[in-house]
Design a protein around this motif. Structure first.
Motif, PDB file in Angstrom:
ATOM      1  N   TYR A  13       0.842  -1.196   0.000  1.00 24.65           N
ATOM      2  CA  TYR A  13       0.000   0.000   0.000  1.00 24.65           C
ATOM      3  C   TYR A  13       0.877   1.245   0.000  1.00 24.65           C
ATOM      4  O   TYR A  13       1.848   1.312   0.757  1.00 24.65           O
ATOM      5  CB  TYR A  13      -0.897   0.026   1.238  1.00 24.65           C
ATOM      6  CG  TYR A  13      -1.809  -1.161   1.340  1.00 24.65           C
ATOM      7  CD1 TYR A  13      -2.919  -1.287   0.515  1.00 24.65           C
ATOM      8  CD2 TYR A  13      -1.561  -2.178   2.262  1.00 24.65           C
ATOM      9  CE1 TYR A  13      -3.757  -2.385   0.606  1.00 24.65           C
ATOM     10  CE2 TYR A  13      -2.394  -3.274   2.366  1.00 24.65           C
ATOM     11  CZ  TYR A  13      -3.492  -3.376   1.533  1.00 24.65           C
ATOM     12  OH  TYR A  13      -4.313  -4.466   1.627  1.00 24.65           O
ATOM     13  N   PRO A  14       0.535   2.245  -0.810  1.00 27.49           N
ATOM     14  CA  PRO A  14       1.303   3.494  -0.790  1.00 27.49           C
ATOM     15  C   PRO A  14       1.005   4.277   0.486  1.00 27.49           C
ATOM     16  O   PRO A  14      -0.139   4.306   0.956  1.00 27.49           O
ATOM     17  CB  PRO A  14       0.805   4.243  -2.025  1.00 27.49           C
ATOM     18  CG  PRO A  14      -0.541   3.680  -2.311  1.00 27.49           C
ATOM     19  CD  PRO A  14      -0.529   2.263  -1.815  1.00 27.49           C
ATOM     20  N   LEU A  15       2.025   4.897   1.051  1.00 28.82           N
ATOM     21  CA  LEU A  15       1.844   5.672   2.277  1.00 28.82           C
ATOM     22  C   LEU A  15       1.267   7.057   2.017  1.00 28.82           C
ATOM     23  O   LEU A  15       0.876   7.745   2.952  1.00 28.82           O
ATOM     24  CB  LEU A  15       3.179   5.805   3.023  1.00 28.82           C
ATOM     25  CG  LEU A  15       3.702   4.533   3.675  1.00 28.82           C
ATOM     26  CD1 LEU A  15       5.064   4.782   4.308  1.00 28.82           C
ATOM     27  CD2 LEU A  15       2.732   3.993   4.700  1.00 28.82           C
ATOM     28  N   ASP A  16       1.209   7.472   0.757  1.00 26.20           N
ATOM     29  CA  ASP A  16       0.685   8.801   0.468  1.00 26.20           C
ATOM     30  C   ASP A  16      -0.825   8.798   0.216  1.00 26.20           C
ATOM     31  O   ASP A  16      -1.402   9.824  -0.128  1.00 26.20           O
ATOM     32  CB  ASP A  16       1.424   9.434  -0.709  1.00 26.20           C
ATOM     33  CG  ASP A  16       1.323   8.627  -1.993  1.00 26.20           C
ATOM     34  OD1 ASP A  16       0.741   7.527  -1.966  1.00 26.20           O
ATOM     35  OD2 ASP A  16       1.832   9.104  -3.019  1.00 26.20           O
ATOM     36  N   GLU A  17      -1.483   7.647   0.392  1.00 27.88           N
ATOM     37  CA  GLU A  17      -2.932   7.552   0.252  1.00 27.88           C
ATOM     38  C   GLU A  17      -3.529   7.067   1.569  1.00 27.88           C
ATOM     39  O   GLU A  17      -3.134   6.026   2.086  1.00 27.88           O
ATOM     40  CB  GLU A  17      -3.305   6.568  -0.858  1.00 27.88           C
ATOM     41  CG  GLU A  17      -2.870   7.001  -2.233  1.00 27.88           C
ATOM     42  CD  GLU A  17      -3.212   5.974  -3.295  1.00 27.88           C
ATOM     43  OE1 GLU A  17      -4.064   5.097  -3.052  1.00 27.88           O
ATOM     44  OE2 GLU A  17      -2.600   6.050  -4.372  1.00 27.88           O
ATOM     45  N   ASP A  18      -4.473   7.816   2.122  1.00 26.70           N
ATOM     46  CA  ASP A  18      -5.130   7.409   3.363  1.00 26.70           C
ATOM     47  C   ASP A  18      -6.073   6.250   3.092  1.00 26.70           C
ATOM     48  O   ASP A  18      -6.860   6.287   2.136  1.00 26.70           O
ATOM     49  CB  ASP A  18      -5.909   8.583   3.965  1.00 26.70           C
ATOM     50  CG  ASP A  18      -5.001   9.710   4.421  1.00 26.70           C
ATOM     51  OD1 ASP A  18      -3.767   9.525   4.411  1.00 26.70           O
ATOM     52  OD2 ASP A  18      -5.521  10.769   4.798  1.00 26.70           O
ATOM     53  N   LEU A  19      -5.994   5.210   3.942  1.00 25.84           N
ATOM     54  CA  LEU A  19      -6.885   4.069   3.784  1.00 25.84           C
ATOM     55  C   LEU A  19      -6.981   3.265   5.061  1.00 25.84           C
ATOM     56  O   LEU A  19      -6.150   3.394   5.958  1.00 25.84           O
ATOM     57  CB  LEU A  19      -6.458   3.181   2.615  1.00 25.84           C
ATOM     58  CG  LEU A  19      -5.052   2.584   2.610  1.00 25.84           C
ATOM     59  CD1 LEU A  19      -5.069   1.193   3.203  1.00 25.84           C
ATOM     60  CD2 LEU A  19      -4.578   2.487   1.181  1.00 25.84           C
ATOM     61  N   VAL A  20      -8.006   2.435   5.122  1.00 22.94           N
ATOM     62  CA  VAL A  20      -8.233   1.505   6.227  1.00 22.94           C
ATOM     63  C   VAL A  20      -8.361   0.125   5.608  1.00 22.94           C
ATOM     64  O   VAL A  20      -9.162  -0.077   4.692  1.00 22.94           O
ATOM     65  CB  VAL A  20      -9.519   1.859   7.004  1.00 22.94           C
ATOM     66  CG1 VAL A  20      -9.767   0.854   8.113  1.00 22.94           C
ATOM     67  CG2 VAL A  20      -9.454   3.269   7.546  1.00 22.94           C
ATOM     68  N   VAL A  21      -7.559  -0.834   6.101  1.00 19.72           N
ATOM     69  CA  VAL A  21      -7.550  -2.177   5.532  1.00 19.72           C
ATOM     70  C   VAL A  21      -7.675  -3.200   6.652  1.00 19.72           C
ATOM     71  O   VAL A  21      -7.001  -3.082   7.677  1.00 19.72           O
ATOM     72  CB  VAL A  21      -6.229  -2.443   4.762  1.00 19.72           C
ATOM     73  CG1 VAL A  21      -6.239  -3.824   4.142  1.00 19.72           C
ATOM     74  CG2 VAL A  21      -5.985  -1.394   3.718  1.00 19.72           C
ATOM     75  N   LYS A  22      -8.526  -4.201   6.435  1.00 15.70           N
ATOM     76  CA  LYS A  22      -8.618  -5.313   7.381  1.00 15.70           C
ATOM     77  C   LYS A  22      -7.732  -6.438   6.872  1.00 15.70           C
ATOM     78  O   LYS A  22      -7.972  -6.985   5.787  1.00 15.70           O
ATOM     79  CB  LYS A  22     -10.060  -5.788   7.522  1.00 15.70           C
ATOM     80  CG  LYS A  22     -10.221  -6.855   8.584  1.00 15.70           C
ATOM     81  CD  LYS A  22     -11.688  -7.180   8.834  1.00 15.70           C
ATOM     82  CE  LYS A  22     -11.829  -8.161   9.989  1.00 15.70           C
ATOM     83  NZ  LYS A  22     -13.242  -8.427  10.278  1.00 15.70           N
TER      84      LYS A  22
END
Length: 125
Positions: free
Chosen positions: A51-60
């Protein structure tokens, strides 16, 4: 006090020199940190996602019955919630610098910050 310094002149010089060397080493490590670009997720020893660190996201992140909730926001990655009993992964600090890692041993999950995914082949060590 001057008698103490006269008697232990070389001890004082030695301790001062060691303290200076340690301060220089710590400064080099503190200023040489580079921010990573990706969070590489490994489950059961196998890379499962990047996952790129420059995009906010929530992942299970799931592994059998276990799970971890990975949050990436403002360039930081951290575990917000986990099914493991000890919750050590939830209490780890946010990571953003190259080489930093989050680990959940019960769920066999790691999240490692890297600056380049192409050059990384061994994500376990």
């Amino acid at each position: 006090m001057s008698d103490f310094i006269k008697k232990h002149k070389f001890d004082v010089i030695l301790i001062g020199s060691i303290a200076l060397i340690l301060a220089i080493i710590l400064a080099v490590f503190a200023f040489s940190k580079t921010e990573g670009a990706f969070a590489v997720v490994t489950v059961n020893g196998r890379q499962s996602a990047v996952y790129p660190l420059d995009e906010d996201l929530v992942v299970k992140l799931t592994n059998g019955d276990g799970y971890n909730i990975l949050i990436i926001e403002n360039g930081d990655a951290y575990i917000k919630e986990a099914s493991c009993p000890d919750k050590l992964c939830v209490n780890q600090h946010k990571i953003r610098y190259n080489g930093e890692t989050l680990v959940c041993l019960p769920n066999k999950t790691t999240v490692k910050v890297v600056s380049n995914v192409d050059g990384e082949t061994d994500f376990i060590s």
